[in-house]
Design a protein around this motif. Structure first.
Motif, PDB file in Angstrom:
ATOM      1  N   SER A  46       0.888  -1.192  -0.065  1.00  0.00           N
ATOM      2  CA  SER A  46      -0.111  -0.159   0.178  1.00  0.00           C
ATOM      3  C   SER A  46       0.693   1.310  -0.019  1.00  0.00           C
ATOM      4  CB  SER A  46      -1.076  -0.033   1.147  1.00  0.00           C
ATOM      5  OG  SER A  46      -0.406   0.275   2.388  1.00  0.00           O
ATOM      6  N   ASN A  47       2.006   1.270   0.816  1.00  0.00           N
ATOM      7  CA  ASN A  47       2.892   2.227   0.629  1.00  0.00           C
ATOM      8  C   ASN A  47       3.522   2.509  -0.713  1.00  0.00           C
ATOM      9  OD1 ASN A  47       2.380   3.121   3.571  1.00  0.00           O
ATOM     10  ND2 ASN A  47       3.812   1.693   4.227  1.00  0.00           N
ATOM     11  N   GLN A  76       1.144   4.118  -3.274  1.00  0.00           N
ATOM     12  CA  GLN A  76       0.890   5.588  -3.118  1.00  0.00           C
ATOM     13  C   GLN A  76       2.324   6.330  -3.711  1.00  0.00           C
ATOM     14  OE1 GLN A  76       0.318   5.694   1.209  1.00  0.00           O
ATOM     15  NE2 GLN A  76      -2.073   6.193   0.677  1.00  0.00           N
ATOM     16  N   GLU A  77       3.285   5.855  -3.608  1.00  0.00           N
ATOM     17  CA  GLU A  77       4.521   6.571  -4.042  1.00  0.00           C
ATOM     18  C   GLU A  77       4.584   6.453  -5.557  1.00  0.00           C
ATOM     19  OE1 GLU A  77       6.209   8.502  -2.093  1.00  0.00           O
ATOM     20  OE2 GLU A  77       4.842   7.919  -0.592  1.00  0.00           O
ATOM     21  N   TYR A  89      -7.007  -0.976   2.622  1.00  0.00           N
ATOM     22  CA  TYR A  89      -6.073   0.178   2.201  1.00  0.00           C
ATOM     23  C   TYR A  89      -6.790   0.764   1.029  1.00  0.00           C
ATOM     24  CZ  TYR A  89      -2.520  -2.357   5.042  1.00  0.00           C
ATOM     25  OH  TYR A  89      -2.055  -2.831   6.298  1.00  0.00           O
ATOM     26  N   THR A 124      -7.642   3.957   0.376  1.00  0.00           N
ATOM     27  CA  THR A 124      -6.925   5.138  -0.100  1.00  0.00           C
ATOM     28  C   THR A 124      -5.670   4.768  -0.968  1.00  0.00           C
ATOM     29  OG1 THR A 124      -7.591   6.118   2.060  1.00  0.00           O
ATOM     30  CG2 THR A 124      -5.938   7.323   0.608  1.00  0.00           C
ATOM     31  N   SER A 125      -4.943   4.005  -0.691  1.00  0.00           N
ATOM     32  CA  SER A 125      -3.873   3.570  -1.515  1.00  0.00           C
ATOM     33  C   SER A 125      -4.194   3.136  -2.698  1.00  0.00           C
ATOM     34  CB  SER A 125      -2.973   2.430  -0.868  1.00  0.00           C
ATOM     35  OG  SER A 125      -2.489   2.944   0.353  1.00  0.00           O
ATOM     36  N   SER A 163      -5.618   5.576  -4.798  1.00  0.00           N
ATOM     37  CA  SER A 163      -4.443   6.708  -5.485  1.00  0.00           C
ATOM     38  C   SER A 163      -3.688   6.070  -6.476  1.00  0.00           C
ATOM     39  CB  SER A 163      -3.598   6.981  -4.142  1.00  0.00           C
ATOM     40  OG  SER A 163      -2.304   7.381  -4.561  1.00  0.00           O
TER      41      SER A 163
END
Length: 111
Positions: free
Chosen positions: A44-45, A48-49, A80, A82-83, A86
C-alpha cells in the motif's frame, strides 16, 4: 486384554501427535497472517508512491497488468482503500483501459 491396553496407549499417543500438529498449523497460520499483513502494508505504501512514469515502466516491463493489479486489490481492499484509489488515479493516466477494467472488477473503486 493386553492388546487392548496397548492400542489404547497407542491411540492416545496418536491423539497427542495430532493435537501437537494442529497447534503447529495454527501457529504457522498465525505467522503467515502476520507476514501477509506486513506485505499488504508495504504494498500500500509503494502504490501511494508510484508516479505515472514508474507505472508506465511497470506496464512496459510486464510487472503491472490486469492480473497482478487485481490480485493486489483483492488483498488490499477494503483496508487500504485510499492507497488503491490513489494508484488507480495514476494508472488511469498511464493506461485508461486497464484502469477501466479494474474498476469494472471492483465497482466500489469508482473514482
Amino acid at each position: 486384554m493386553e492388546d487392548c491396553g496397548k492400542r489404547s496407549v497407542d491411540n492416545s499417543k496418536e491423539s497427542e501427535q495430532e493435537e501437537s500438529g494442529r497447534a503447529d498449523v495454527n501457529e504457522e497460520d498465525f505467522h503467515l497472517k502476520i507476514l501477509k499483513d506486513i506485505c499488504c502494508e508495504l504494498l500500500s505504501n509503494v502504490l501511494q508512491e508510484l508516479t505515472k512514469e514508474n507505472t508506465l515502466e511497470g506496464l512496459h516491463q510486464g510487472h503491472l497488468n490486469e492480473q497482478t493489479c487485481s490480485c493486489a486489490f483483492q488483498n488490499l481492499l477494503p483496508l487500504y482503500f485510499t492507497s488503491v484509489e490513489s494508484f488507480l488515479e495514476v494508472l488511469r493516466e498511464a493506461d485508461q483501459t486497464l484502469a477501466d477494467n479494474l474498476e469494472k472488477r471492483f465497482p466500489n473503486l469508482k473514482v
